[in-house]
Write a protein that holds these residues in place. Structure first.
Motif, mmCIF file in Angstrom:
data_model
loop_
_atom_site.group_PDB
_atom_site.id
_atom_site.type_symbol
_atom_site.label_atom_id
_atom_site.label_comp_id
_atom_site.label_asym_id
_atom_site.label_seq_id
_atom_site.Cartn_x
_atom_site.Cartn_y
_atom_site.Cartn_z
ATOM 1 N N ALA A 134 -65.477 34.288 106.773
ATOM 2 C CA ALA A 134 -66.210 33.022 106.778
ATOM 3 C C ALA A 134 -67.416 33.139 105.861
ATOM 4 N N ARG A 135 -67.803 32.029 105.259
ATOM 5 C CA ARG A 135 -69.025 32.020 104.453
ATOM 6 C C ARG A 135 -70.256 31.985 105.341
ATOM 7 N N ASN A 136 -70.154 31.286 106.458
ATOM 8 C CA ASN A 136 -71.283 31.133 107.371
ATOM 9 C C ASN A 136 -70.850 31.552 108.778
ATOM 10 N N PRO A 137 -70.852 32.845 109.076
ATOM 11 C CA PRO A 137 -70.329 33.313 110.363
ATOM 12 C C PRO A 137 -70.954 32.643 111.580
ATOM 13 N N LEU A 138 -72.252 32.307 111.523
ATOM 14 C CA LEU A 138 -72.907 31.706 112.681
ATOM 15 C C LEU A 138 -72.445 30.283 112.949
ATOM 16 N N SER A 139 -71.825 29.634 111.962
ATOM 17 C CA SER A 139 -71.361 28.258 112.151
ATOM 18 C C SER A 139 -69.904 28.185 112.589
ATOM 19 N N VAL A 140 -69.262 29.328 112.712
ATOM 20 C CA VAL A 140 -67.839 29.361 113.075
ATOM 21 C C VAL A 140 -67.677 29.183 114.582
ATOM 22 N N THR A 141 -66.702 28.373 114.981
ATOM 23 C CA THR A 141 -66.379 28.189 116.398
ATOM 24 C C THR A 141 -65.086 28.924 116.728
ATOM 25 N N TYR A 142 -65.171 29.789 117.707
ATOM 26 C CA TYR A 142 -63.999 30.472 118.247
ATOM 27 C C TYR A 142 -63.615 29.760 119.535
ATOM 28 N N TYR A 143 -62.458 29.115 119.534
ATOM 29 C CA TYR A 143 -62.015 28.309 120.673
ATOM 30 C C TYR A 143 -61.317 29.207 121.693
ATOM 31 N N VAL A 144 -62.124 29.980 122.405
ATOM 32 C CA VAL A 144 -61.568 30.988 123.291
ATOM 33 C C VAL A 144 -60.708 30.372 124.388
ATOM 34 N N ASP A 145 -61.062 29.168 124.861
ATOM 35 C CA ASP A 145 -60.275 28.564 125.935
ATOM 36 C C ASP A 145 -58.855 28.241 125.488
ATOM 37 N N ASN A 146 -58.646 28.116 124.172
ATOM 38 C CA ASN A 146 -57.304 27.834 123.663
ATOM 39 C C ASN A 146 -56.389 29.053 123.698
ATOM 40 N N VAL A 147 -56.977 30.241 123.814
ATOM 41 C CA VAL A 147 -56.174 31.467 123.704
ATOM 42 C C VAL A 147 -56.351 32.384 124.913
ATOM 43 N N ASN A 183 -62.182 33.175 135.472
ATOM 44 C CA ASN A 183 -62.149 31.883 134.802
ATOM 45 C C ASN A 183 -60.834 31.181 135.141
ATOM 46 N N PRO A 184 -60.863 29.927 135.554
ATOM 47 C CA PRO A 184 -59.615 29.243 135.934
ATOM 48 C C PRO A 184 -58.617 29.100 134.794
ATOM 49 N N LEU A 185 -59.095 29.225 133.545
ATOM 50 C CA LEU A 185 -58.193 29.110 132.403
ATOM 51 C C LEU A 185 -57.597 30.451 131.985
ATOM 52 N N GLY A 186 -58.061 31.532 132.612
ATOM 53 C CA GLY A 186 -57.536 32.849 132.277
ATOM 54 C C GLY A 186 -58.593 33.736 131.650
ATOM 55 N N LYS A 187 -58.197 34.957 131.322
ATOM 56 C CA LYS A 187 -59.126 35.932 130.768
ATOM 57 C C LYS A 187 -59.281 35.751 129.264
ATOM 58 N N SER A 188 -60.419 36.172 128.758
ATOM 59 C CA SER A 188 -60.653 36.173 127.313
ATOM 60 C C SER A 188 -59.864 37.323 126.699
ATOM 61 N N PRO A 189 -59.094 37.081 125.636
ATOM 62 C CA PRO A 189 -58.267 38.151 125.067
ATOM 63 C C PRO A 189 -59.096 39.161 124.287
ATOM 64 N N PRO A 190 -58.603 40.384 124.151
ATOM 65 C CA PRO A 190 -59.276 41.397 123.333
ATOM 66 C C PRO A 190 -59.036 41.125 121.851
ATOM 67 N N ASN A 191 -59.681 41.927 121.006
ATOM 68 C CA ASN A 191 -59.513 41.702 119.566
ATOM 69 C C ASN A 191 -58.341 42.507 118.995
ATOM 70 N N TYR A 192 -57.211 42.418 119.667
ATOM 71 C CA TYR A 192 -55.931 42.857 119.111
ATOM 72 C C TYR A 192 -54.847 41.973 119.707
ATOM 73 N N LEU A 193 -53.730 41.855 119.004
ATOM 74 C CA LEU A 193 -52.640 40.984 119.435
ATOM 75 C C LEU A 193 -51.357 41.799 119.558
ATOM 76 N N PHE A 194 -50.625 41.569 120.617
ATOM 77 C CA PHE A 194 -49.337 42.230 120.854
ATOM 78 C C PHE A 194 -48.283 41.126 120.872
ATOM 79 N N LEU A 195 -47.659 40.896 119.713
ATOM 80 C CA LEU A 195 -46.812 39.721 119.521
ATOM 81 C C LEU A 195 -45.493 40.092 118.854
ATOM 82 N N ASN A 196 -44.534 39.183 118.976
ATOM 83 C CA ASN A 196 -43.244 39.357 118.317
ATOM 84 C C ASN A 196 -43.343 39.185 116.809
#
Length: 266
Positions: A134-147, A183-196
């Motif tokens: 990102a050019r402006n890291p402080l302006s970035v939104t991480y939509y944690v509830d989506n993941v 959290n009723p929406l689930g846990k916040s994921p770690p910074n790695y992904l285990f995917l197909n």
């Protein structure tokens, strides 16, 4: 001007100025791997040519990106003469000093399944880099509830009792034990992904994994945002963006891949 929700065949490095400047919310892309896939013809003369190409693409994406935008860059390190190349790390440094493009984090993608190969001096690589720029890291939104992810049953059982803080403050003091509600929406994921990996058997030597593109789009965009893939191949990023209610824009040199992407999008 290039229009949203379209796929264009052509050289992105020649077309990017036809995208409205500062209009893209998220770039999700994966450059051709250096010396690791058969694209039908040699792509790069050496690792430095690959690095220069990547920096040119990053610069062009910066032109299109909003101040709050993010570039999700999926890539492999590449190997030559039985050793791992370090050009991706040089690329990161040059992106910051030359483009003002900062690395927010690296999220390794660990593959659930893969076809192993045998090497004389190392295990088979079963994970890939995902760099978030990102050019402006402080302006970035991480939509944690989506993941967010479901809690493990053992975690839910543990949270029925007070828990202690395992990290001390700057005075070496530990907080007293306290109750923490899940959290009723689930846990916040770690910074790695285990995917197909990609399981669609589409006509491409290295299609992006749908689960990976889907996660990136959910994590760093919202409905109605514009998602760009300047090297879209057969359109994985675009397909997932459409599924998730985002606008999309794709470009690829190979007209046959573009036609296949359009087929999957309609």
């Amino acid at each position: 001007m290039l229009e949203a929700n379209r796929v264009y065949s052509g050289n992105w490095l020649k077309l990017f100025t036809q995208v409205e400047r500062g209009s893209v919310d998220l770039v999700v892309t994966s450059p051709p791997y250096y010396n690791a896939r058969d694209y039908g013809a040699p792509v790069f003369s050496d690792p430095h040519a690959w690095e220069d190409f990547c920096l040119d693409v990053l610069a062009s994406c910066c032109y299109c990106l909003k101040d709050s935008g993010v570039i999700w860059w999926n890539t492999g390190s590449g190997y030559k003469d039985n050793h791992k190349l370090t050009n991706i790390f040089s690329m990161i440094t040059k992106a910051e000093t030359g483009l003002g493009l900062f690395l927010i984090d690296e999220i390794p993608w660990i593959k659930k399944s893969f076809l192993p190969k045998s090497y004389v001096n190392r295990p088979y690589a079963a994970w890939e880099h995902n760099f978030i720029f990102a050019r402006n890291p402080l302006s970035v939104t991480y939509y944690v509830d989506n993941v967010r992810e479901p809690y493990a049953e053992s975690t839910l059982q543990r949270l029925k009792y007070p828990v202690g803080n395992l990290q001390s403050n700057d005075r070496g003091e530990f907080n007293s034990r306290k109750m923490i509600a899940p959290n009723p929406l689930g846990k916040s994921p770690p910074n790695y992904l285990f995917l197909n990996c990609d399981l669609t058997r589409r006509n491409h030597p290295a299609p992006m994994a749908p689960e990976l593109a889907n996660w990136a789009i959910r994590a760093y965009s919202k409905r109605g945002d514009l998602v760009l893939d300047p090297m879209c191949g057969v359109g994985t990023t675009l397909i997932e963006a459409k599924k998730l209610g985002r606008n999309f824009l794709g470009v690829d040199l190979n007209s046959e891949y573009c036609e296949e992407a359009v087929k999957y999008l309609t």
